[in-house]
Scaffold this active site. Sequence first.
Site, PDB file in Angstrom:
ATOM      1  CB  ALA A  28       4.010   0.329   3.627  1.00 23.43           C
ATOM      2  CG  ASP A  29       2.610  -5.490  -0.027  1.00 26.74           C
ATOM      3  OD1 ASP A  29       2.444  -4.947  -0.936  1.00 26.74           O
ATOM      4  OD2 ASP A  29       2.171  -6.671   0.543  1.00 26.74           O
TER       5      ASP A  29
END
Length: 200
Positions: A73-74
Amino acid sequence: MKLTTNYSFILASESPRRKELFGKLAIPFEVQPANIEEVVEGKLTPEDMAISIAYKKTVPIVEKNPNAIVIGADTIVHLEQESLGKPTSQDQAKAYLKKLSGRTHTVVTGVSIQGSGTSISFAESTQVTFYELTDEQIDAYVATGDSLDKAGAYGIQTMGGLFVKKIEGDYNNVVGLPISRLFQTLLTLEVIKFEKEWSK
């Protein structure tokens, strides 16, 4: 509500906030940070940029754990045409917060689910509006050190949340992981299922 799975899950993130959110699923998982350089080439939309970096985080972990399902995730804070990442100094943190003051910005989290025959990515967006902030408020918050490891220089789940006038969308997405959408996606992929409980 109990969930069950026959897969091994790895969260490719060292963020304690993402670890806590993923833990809501109450299924076994490991944490293996990818430690990649969080940059992408070319001009991308915030959504594509977040997805690209999230995917990059999964790649080295999948290579080491081909039978696991790896989740990367970012999170990106986007204001008009500018992306505000994690500030590298207190001065930069103050500059970011001054830009966000009194305005609405977009928080985009890209999520990538890879490995064990699975490959899917998505991005979730939330609109966040700040109150007008005084220099005194900004200086006091930045002095706590809370800004430096967070995109946009604030944490909605910490004292930075005191600056938020309203949000439109998923609160957890702003924290760093849209766990509700991730939950629905994992159910659709049938890599997690409800554990049937029978009562007499």
